[in-house]
Design a protein around this motif. Structure first.
Motif, PDB file in Angstrom:
ATOM      1  N   MET A   1       0.827  -1.200   0.000  1.00  0.00           N
ATOM      2  CA  MET A   1       0.000   0.000   0.000  1.00  0.00           C
ATOM      3  C   MET A   1       0.864   1.253   0.000  1.00  0.00           C
ATOM      4  N   LYS A   2       0.274   2.345  -0.388  1.00  0.00           N
ATOM      5  CA  LYS A   2       0.923   3.654  -0.275  1.00  0.00           C
ATOM      6  C   LYS A   2       0.479   4.267   1.054  1.00  0.00           C
ATOM      7  N   ILE A   3       1.460   4.628   1.870  1.00  0.00           N
ATOM      8  CA  ILE A   3       1.175   5.055   3.233  1.00  0.00           C
ATOM      9  C   ILE A   3       1.893   6.360   3.534  1.00  0.00           C
ATOM     10  N   VAL A   4       1.186   7.303   4.143  1.00  0.00           N
ATOM     11  CA  VAL A   4       1.784   8.523   4.673  1.00  0.00           C
ATOM     12  C   VAL A   4       1.823   8.420   6.186  1.00  0.00           C
ATOM     13  N   VAL A   5       2.994   8.679   6.762  1.00  0.00           N
ATOM     14  CA  VAL A   5       3.139   8.684   8.215  1.00  0.00           C
ATOM     15  C   VAL A   5       3.409  10.115   8.661  1.00  0.00           C
ATOM     16  N   ALA A   6       2.483  10.687   9.403  1.00  0.00           N
ATOM     17  CA  ALA A   6       2.670  12.008   9.981  1.00  0.00           C
ATOM     18  C   ALA A   6       3.269  11.840  11.371  1.00  0.00           C
ATOM     19  N   HIS A  25       5.618  -1.902   1.776  1.00  0.00           N
ATOM     20  CA  HIS A  25       4.773  -0.748   1.515  1.00  0.00           C
ATOM     21  C   HIS A  25       5.595   0.424   0.982  1.00  0.00           C
ATOM     22  N   GLU A  26       4.965   1.270   0.211  1.00  0.00           N
ATOM     23  CA  GLU A  26       5.576   2.519  -0.253  1.00  0.00           C
ATOM     24  C   GLU A  26       5.204   3.605   0.743  1.00  0.00           C
ATOM     25  N   VAL A  27       6.205   4.253   1.336  1.00  0.00           N
ATOM     26  CA  VAL A  27       5.951   5.124   2.481  1.00  0.00           C
ATOM     27  C   VAL A  27       6.501   6.527   2.251  1.00  0.00           C
ATOM     28  N   MET A  28       5.712   7.518   2.648  1.00  0.00           N
ATOM     29  CA  MET A  28       6.165   8.903   2.720  1.00  0.00           C
ATOM     30  C   MET A  28       6.101   9.339   4.175  1.00  0.00           C
ATOM     31  N   GLY A  29       7.214   9.804   4.715  1.00  0.00           N
ATOM     32  CA  GLY A  29       7.252  10.261   6.094  1.00  0.00           C
ATOM     33  C   GLY A  29       7.254  11.774   6.168  1.00  0.00           C
ATOM     34  N   LEU A  30       6.355  12.326   6.973  1.00  0.00           N
ATOM     35  CA  LEU A  30       6.265  13.777   7.145  1.00  0.00           C
ATOM     36  C   LEU A  30       6.921  14.189   8.448  1.00  0.00           C
ATOM     37  N   THR A  31       7.670  15.292   8.401  1.00  0.00           N
ATOM     38  CA  THR A  31       8.297  15.838   9.595  1.00  0.00           C
ATOM     39  C   THR A  31       8.283  17.356   9.510  1.00  0.00           C
ATOM     40  N   ARG A  32       8.259  18.001  10.667  1.00  0.00           N
ATOM     41  CA  ARG A  32       8.325  19.465  10.690  1.00  0.00           C
ATOM     42  C   ARG A  32       9.750  19.970  10.572  1.00  0.00           C
ATOM     43  N   SER A  33      10.721  19.096  10.777  1.00  0.00           N
ATOM     44  CA  SER A  33      12.121  19.515  10.865  1.00  0.00           C
ATOM     45  C   SER A  33      12.950  18.978   9.705  1.00  0.00           C
ATOM     46  N   ALA A  34      13.584  19.876   8.970  1.00  0.00           N
ATOM     47  CA  ALA A  34      14.445  19.458   7.866  1.00  0.00           C
ATOM     48  C   ALA A  34      15.617  18.620   8.362  1.00  0.00           C
ATOM     49  N   TYR A  65       0.083  12.574  -3.708  1.00  0.00           N
ATOM     50  CA  TYR A  65       0.589  11.240  -3.377  1.00  0.00           C
ATOM     51  C   TYR A  65      -0.497  10.168  -3.449  1.00  0.00           C
ATOM     52  N   ARG A  66      -1.731  10.547  -3.118  1.00  0.00           N
ATOM     53  CA  ARG A  66      -2.881   9.641  -3.146  1.00  0.00           C
ATOM     54  C   ARG A  66      -2.636   8.374  -2.329  1.00  0.00           C
ATOM     55  N   PRO A  67      -2.375   8.509  -1.042  1.00  0.00           N
ATOM     56  CA  PRO A  67      -2.097   7.316  -0.230  1.00  0.00           C
ATOM     57  C   PRO A  67      -3.350   6.479   0.006  1.00  0.00           C
ATOM     58  N   ASP A  68      -3.113   5.209   0.316  1.00  0.00           N
ATOM     59  CA  ASP A  68      -4.205   4.336   0.732  1.00  0.00           C
ATOM     60  C   ASP A  68      -4.497   4.516   2.220  1.00  0.00           C
ATOM     61  N   VAL A  69      -3.455   4.854   2.967  1.00  0.00           N
ATOM     62  CA  VAL A  69      -3.564   4.959   4.422  1.00  0.00           C
ATOM     63  C   VAL A  69      -2.759   6.163   4.909  1.00  0.00           C
ATOM     64  N   VAL A  70      -3.300   6.864   5.900  1.00  0.00           N
ATOM     65  CA  VAL A  70      -2.544   7.882   6.632  1.00  0.00           C
ATOM     66  C   VAL A  70      -2.401   7.391   8.069  1.00  0.00           C
ATOM     67  N   ILE A  71      -1.172   7.367   8.554  1.00  0.00           N
ATOM     68  CA  ILE A  71      -0.906   6.986   9.947  1.00  0.00           C
ATOM     69  C   ILE A  71      -0.508   8.238  10.722  1.00  0.00           C
ATOM     70  N   HIS A  72      -1.271   8.541  11.745  1.00  0.00           N
ATOM     71  CA  HIS A  72      -1.140   9.762  12.551  1.00  0.00           C
ATOM     72  C   HIS A  72      -0.380   9.413  13.831  1.00  0.00           C
ATOM     73  N   GLN A  73       0.900   9.789  13.886  1.00  0.00           N
ATOM     74  CA  GLN A  73       1.721   9.583  15.076  1.00  0.00           C
ATOM     75  C   GLN A  73       2.212  10.927  15.616  1.00  0.00           C
ATOM     76  N   GLU A 104      -9.476  11.514  -0.908  1.00  0.00           N
ATOM     77  CA  GLU A 104     -10.202  10.246  -0.978  1.00  0.00           C
ATOM     78  C   GLU A 104      -9.419   9.084  -0.352  1.00  0.00           C
ATOM     79  N   VAL A 105      -8.673   9.386   0.700  1.00  0.00           N
ATOM     80  CA  VAL A 105      -7.984   8.345   1.459  1.00  0.00           C
ATOM     81  C   VAL A 105      -9.050   7.550   2.218  1.00  0.00           C
ATOM     82  N   GLN A 106      -8.887   6.239   2.249  1.00  0.00           N
ATOM     83  CA  GLN A 106      -9.905   5.387   2.855  1.00  0.00           C
ATOM     84  C   GLN A 106      -9.641   5.046   4.314  1.00  0.00           C
TER      85      GLN A 106
END
Length: 283
Positions: A1-6, A25-34, A65-73, A104-106
């Motif tokens: 799946m395509k997953i975004v992790v905040a 899984h194909e993952v994109m990780g989001l961070t506030r800090s460069a 990105y159109r992820p299938d899942v967003v993971i909120h951490q 349209e993330v599910q």
């Protein structure tokens, strides 16, 4: 799946990312800090700087990105600022859910807590209500949790992971530089009758990975041994070389611990560290 992790560079996120990529899984990780981008990339994920309070930026990222899942951490606990953490749960979650719905993330998986339940004598289960009548300052945290969970419930499918008190490297209980450990070393934390349900950060990450296949709704993710402060705190203080804590009778609101029976019996989740004794005392 395509997953975004905040919150990809947080204490749970940094363990979760390699678990997700190793699972294919194909993952994109989001961070506030460069400064955290390299850390995220080393886990095999794409790394992106994004502020959860920037609604337009979040919407653009998820739409592209159109992820299938967003993971909120997401949390804001580095300075133990309850108001900042409540804000990220309220406003940050609202922005993340709105961006996910627009894209349209599910599915969404959300980090929540297991000590926001209403008062009770027994350990809390998912059938118990959250503590909507909590007084200040507890009300700040509980209101943030309630707003976060309600926003996440607007998703087509959302799993709410109500974590126990997280321990392990980089947490408040880290013997080298953890905030709580520092207070114990100063003798500022009394041992009471209040119960705590602990959770090792590795078990928290493993639960988030497995939750990709779990039913929607809240689930307590805690170890097998809710424990009174009079039991665990003297042992923890000894492991730190700290003075023996003052013993006080009574317990604070919300200190009832939580049951993991739903996670174990219905979802097949088993903690790698079933007792806080396994690792908390190895600081």
């Amino acid at each position: 799946m395509k997953i975004v992790v905040a919150g990809a560079a947080g204490v749970v996120g940094r363990l979760l990312l390699p678990m997700l990529t190793e699972a294919g899984h194909e993952v994109m990780g989001l961070t506030r800090s460069a400064s955290k981008l390299k850390q995220i990339e080393q886990s095999g994920a794409a790394a992106v700087v994004a502020d959860v309070y920037d609604r337009d930026r979040l919407s653009e990222l998820l739409a592209d990105y159109r992820p299938d899942v967003v993971i909120h951490q997401l949390t804001a606990l580095s300075e133990w600022n309850l108001a900042d953490n409540a804000r990220i749960r309220m406003e940050g979650t609202r922005n993340l859910v709105d961006a996910a719905l627009a894209a349209e993330v599910q599915r969404m998986i959300v980090q929540s807590i297991s000590w926001a339940y209403e008062p009770g004598e027994s350990v809390a289960t998912e059938k118990d209500r959250l503590d909507e009548e909590a007084p200040l300052p507890r009300k700040i945290s509980v209101d943030g949790v309630i707003a976060m969970e309600r926003a996440a419930a607007e998703m087509p499918h959302s799993v709410i992971l109500r974590y126990g008190a997280l321990y392990g490297p980089g947490t408040f209980y880290d013997g080298d530089n953890g905030m709580f450990a520092g207070q114990v070393k100063l003798g500022k934390v009394p041992a009471t009758d209040g119960r705590t349900s602990f959770l090792h950060i590795e078990d928290a990450a493993r639960a988030a990975l497995q939750a990709l296949a779990w039913p929607a709704g809240p689930v307590n993710i805690v170890d097998d041994e809710p424990v009174e402060g009079k039991i665990w705190l003297p042992l923890y203080a000894k492991s730190l070389g700290a003075p023996e804590p003052v013993v006080q009778d009574g317990m604070n609101r919300g200190e009832r611990g939580a049951s993991n029976e739903k996670a174990k019996q219905q979802y097949g989740w088993t903690p790698k560290y079933p007792s806080w004794r396994d690792q908390l005392l190895r600081t």
